[in-house]
Design a protein around this motif. Structure first.
Motif, PDB file in Angstrom:
ATOM      1  N   GLN A  47       0.837  -1.144   0.043  1.00  0.00           N
ATOM      2  CA  GLN A  47      -0.041  -0.153  -0.181  1.00  0.00           C
ATOM      3  C   GLN A  47       0.710   1.143  -0.059  1.00  0.00           C
ATOM      4  O   GLN A  47       0.538   2.147  -0.691  1.00  0.00           O
ATOM      5  CB  GLN A  47      -0.887   0.079   1.249  1.00  0.00           C
ATOM      6  CG  GLN A  47      -2.530  -0.787   0.951  1.00  0.00           C
ATOM      7  CD  GLN A  47      -3.233  -0.280   2.307  1.00  0.00           C
ATOM      8  OE1 GLN A  47      -3.017  -0.229   3.298  1.00  0.00           O
ATOM      9  NE2 GLN A  47      -4.617  -0.421   1.852  1.00  0.00           N
ATOM     10  N   LEU A  48       2.030   1.064   1.006  1.00  0.00           N
ATOM     11  CA  LEU A  48       2.740   2.443   0.815  1.00  0.00           C
ATOM     12  C   LEU A  48       3.442   2.626  -0.199  1.00  0.00           C
ATOM     13  O   LEU A  48       3.835   3.634  -0.902  1.00  0.00           O
ATOM     14  CB  LEU A  48       3.852   2.188   2.088  1.00  0.00           C
ATOM     15  CG  LEU A  48       4.776   3.209   2.234  1.00  0.00           C
ATOM     16  CD1 LEU A  48       4.006   4.651   2.694  1.00  0.00           C
ATOM     17  CD2 LEU A  48       5.829   2.863   3.242  1.00  0.00           C
ATOM     18  N   SER A  49       4.013   1.456  -0.968  1.00  0.00           N
ATOM     19  CA  SER A  49       4.483   1.603  -2.082  1.00  0.00           C
ATOM     20  C   SER A  49       3.488   2.313  -3.213  1.00  0.00           C
ATOM     21  O   SER A  49       4.233   3.046  -4.068  1.00  0.00           O
ATOM     22  CB  SER A  49       5.162   0.420  -2.626  1.00  0.00           C
ATOM     23  OG  SER A  49       5.693   0.177  -3.966  1.00  0.00           O
ATOM     24  N   SER A  50       2.394   1.480  -3.449  1.00  0.00           N
ATOM     25  CA  SER A  50       1.666   2.270  -4.216  1.00  0.00           C
ATOM     26  C   SER A  50       1.372   3.834  -4.093  1.00  0.00           C
ATOM     27  O   SER A  50       0.955   4.385  -5.030  1.00  0.00           O
ATOM     28  CB  SER A  50       0.183   1.376  -4.242  1.00  0.00           C
ATOM     29  OG  SER A  50      -0.894   2.004  -4.891  1.00  0.00           O
ATOM     30  N   ARG A  51       1.310   4.092  -2.586  1.00  0.00           N
ATOM     31  CA  ARG A  51       0.873   5.447  -2.407  1.00  0.00           C
ATOM     32  C   ARG A  51       1.897   6.433  -3.016  1.00  0.00           C
ATOM     33  O   ARG A  51       1.882   7.472  -3.634  1.00  0.00           O
ATOM     34  CB  ARG A  51       0.587   5.821  -1.308  1.00  0.00           C
ATOM     35  CG  ARG A  51      -0.933   5.395  -0.847  1.00  0.00           C
ATOM     36  CD  ARG A  51      -1.265   6.210   0.665  1.00  0.00           C
ATOM     37  NE  ARG A  51      -0.327   5.473   1.791  1.00  0.00           N
ATOM     38  CZ  ARG A  51      -0.566   4.657   2.561  1.00  0.00           C
ATOM     39  NH1 ARG A  51      -1.623   3.798   2.309  1.00  0.00           N
ATOM     40  NH2 ARG A  51       0.458   4.448   3.514  1.00  0.00           N
ATOM     41  N   LEU A  52       3.272   5.969  -2.669  1.00  0.00           N
ATOM     42  CA  LEU A  52       4.310   6.513  -3.158  1.00  0.00           C
ATOM     43  C   LEU A  52       4.361   6.841  -4.600  1.00  0.00           C
ATOM     44  O   LEU A  52       4.894   7.923  -5.321  1.00  0.00           O
ATOM     45  CB  LEU A  52       5.582   5.988  -2.580  1.00  0.00           C
ATOM     46  CG  LEU A  52       6.014   6.121  -0.921  1.00  0.00           C
ATOM     47  CD1 LEU A  52       7.050   5.341  -0.779  1.00  0.00           C
ATOM     48  CD2 LEU A  52       6.230   7.606  -0.497  1.00  0.00           C
ATOM     49  N   ASP A  53       4.091   5.519  -5.224  1.00  0.00           N
ATOM     50  CA  ASP A  53       4.141   5.775  -6.935  1.00  0.00           C
ATOM     51  C   ASP A  53       3.142   6.548  -7.528  1.00  0.00           C
ATOM     52  O   ASP A  53       3.541   7.563  -8.376  1.00  0.00           O
ATOM     53  CB  ASP A  53       4.071   4.146  -7.356  1.00  0.00           C
ATOM     54  CG  ASP A  53       5.128   3.153  -7.304  1.00  0.00           C
ATOM     55  OD1 ASP A  53       6.200   3.616  -6.936  1.00  0.00           O
ATOM     56  OD2 ASP A  53       4.838   2.401  -7.366  1.00  0.00           O
ATOM     57  N   GLU A  54       1.802   6.801  -6.798  1.00  0.00           N
ATOM     58  CA  GLU A  54       0.860   7.608  -7.107  1.00  0.00           C
ATOM     59  C   GLU A  54       1.496   9.211  -6.797  1.00  0.00           C
ATOM     60  O   GLU A  54       1.204  10.076  -7.815  1.00  0.00           O
ATOM     61  CB  GLU A  54      -0.377   7.303  -6.572  1.00  0.00           C
ATOM     62  CG  GLU A  54      -1.599   8.291  -7.028  1.00  0.00           C
ATOM     63  CD  GLU A  54      -1.842   8.069  -8.447  1.00  0.00           C
ATOM     64  OE1 GLU A  54      -2.411   8.844  -8.862  1.00  0.00           O
ATOM     65  OE2 GLU A  54      -1.570   6.849  -9.073  1.00  0.00           O
ATOM     66  N   GLU A  55       2.037   9.426  -5.801  1.00  0.00           N
ATOM     67  CA  GLU A  55       2.631  10.605  -5.653  1.00  0.00           C
ATOM     68  C   GLU A  55       3.735  10.979  -6.239  1.00  0.00           C
ATOM     69  O   GLU A  55       3.675  12.452  -7.006  1.00  0.00           O
ATOM     70  CB  GLU A  55       3.114  10.552  -3.979  1.00  0.00           C
ATOM     71  CG  GLU A  55       3.411  12.036  -3.583  1.00  0.00           C
ATOM     72  CD  GLU A  55       4.088  12.189  -2.262  1.00  0.00           C
ATOM     73  OE1 GLU A  55       4.473  13.319  -1.871  1.00  0.00           O
ATOM     74  OE2 GLU A  55       3.583  11.188  -1.652  1.00  0.00           O
ATOM     75  N   VAL A  56       4.509  10.202  -6.755  1.00  0.00           N
ATOM     76  CA  VAL A  56       5.734  10.619  -7.717  1.00  0.00           C
ATOM     77  C   VAL A  56       4.926  10.768  -9.209  1.00  0.00           C
ATOM     78  O   VAL A  56       5.313  11.861  -9.849  1.00  0.00           O
ATOM     79  CB  VAL A  56       6.457   9.336  -7.881  1.00  0.00           C
ATOM     80  CG1 VAL A  56       7.507   9.629  -9.187  1.00  0.00           C
ATOM     81  CG2 VAL A  56       7.233   9.141  -6.742  1.00  0.00           C
ATOM     82  N   LYS A  57       3.895  10.024  -9.559  1.00  0.00           N
ATOM     83  CA  LYS A  57       3.415  10.222 -10.633  1.00  0.00           C
ATOM     84  C   LYS A  57       2.654  11.551 -10.831  1.00  0.00           C
ATOM     85  O   LYS A  57       2.626  12.281 -11.748  1.00  0.00           O
ATOM     86  CB  LYS A  57       2.066   9.176 -11.074  1.00  0.00           C
ATOM     87  CG  LYS A  57       1.422   9.100 -12.346  1.00  0.00           C
ATOM     88  CD  LYS A  57       0.370   8.152 -12.388  1.00  0.00           C
ATOM     89  CE  LYS A  57      -0.512   8.235 -13.568  1.00  0.00           C
ATOM     90  NZ  LYS A  57      -1.519   7.020 -13.513  1.00  0.00           N
TER      91      LYS A  57
END
Length: 220
Positions: A47-57
């Motif tokens: 979940q954390l990785s997904s949120r970080l990826d979305e923030e970077v995007k």
């Protein structure tokens, strides 16, 4: 005697069996708990990785948006007639209007004509709309100027004037709207003329289009 010894051994084996069975059950429970904790940790990391990826995007999209806008406004930015800060295009009020007036000066009208083309090109490929915001300093409208009740009305009329000028220059009517902020949100000090001059301004900012009624909302 032999029979007694055999009986004692059988009793010992029988008493040890439940202990090992209980130990085995305990280990099974502990293993299950460990597996649940491990699954939880892995799920949280995903979940954390997904949120970080979305923030970077999102940050990448925002950076691309600013770069696209900077390229579209390269000429007026280079001339110093406009500023671009955090995606907001700023135009000094003195370039557009005389003091306490909502009538465009010739240089202001020409500037808006040069902005209309790049802004229209920018909007064609994006699901965005332009907000034209009017701002004033904190001084009250001159008593001799009865056209405006206060700074709110002056800033609103200036925003409408710029909005109409952009539409006349080619920006689609459904791609721009006006907003008034009066003396709120100053960018300089109102204690001196230099600061008040900065506060008398108009800003043009791209923003997401409002969702149509019944349409699903999309995060940006």
């Amino acid at each position: 005697m032999s029979a007694e010894i055999d009986g004692d051994l059988d009793a010992g084996v029988e008493s040890a069996a439940p202990v090992w069975a209980a130990f085995g059950d305990l280990m099974s429970v502990l293993l299950g708990v460990f597996v649940l904790i491990l699954v939880g940790v892995i799920g949280a990391q995903m979940q954390l990785s997904s949120r970080l990826d979305e923030e970077v995007k999102q940050r990448r999209i925002e950076a691309q948006r600013r770069q696209t806008l900077e390229r579209a406004l390269a000429a007026p930015l280079a001339s110093g007639r406009v500023t671009l800060v955090d995606g907001r295009i700023g135009i000094s009020g003195s370039v557009l209007f005389a003091l306490n007036s909502d009538q465009l000066q010739p240089q202001g009208r020409e500037l808006l004509k040069t902005l209309a083309g790049p802004l229209s090109d920018y909007l064609r490929s994006r699901d965005e709309i332009l907000m034209v915001s009017g701002f004033t300093d904190d001084r009250q409208v001159s008593q001799s100027n009865r056209q405006f009740a206060d700074n709110w009305e002056l800033s609103a009329q200036r925003a409408l004037t710029v909005t109409r000028a952009l539409i006349a220059a080619g920006v689609a009517e459904d791609a721009v709207f006006a907003a008034a902020f009066g003396a709120q949100q100053p960018v300089g000090s109102n204690a001196d003329e230099a600061g008040r001059s900065k506060n008398r301004r108009v800003e043009i900012a791209p923003m997401p289009k409002p969702a149509k009624p019944g349409a699903p909302a999309h995060g940006r």
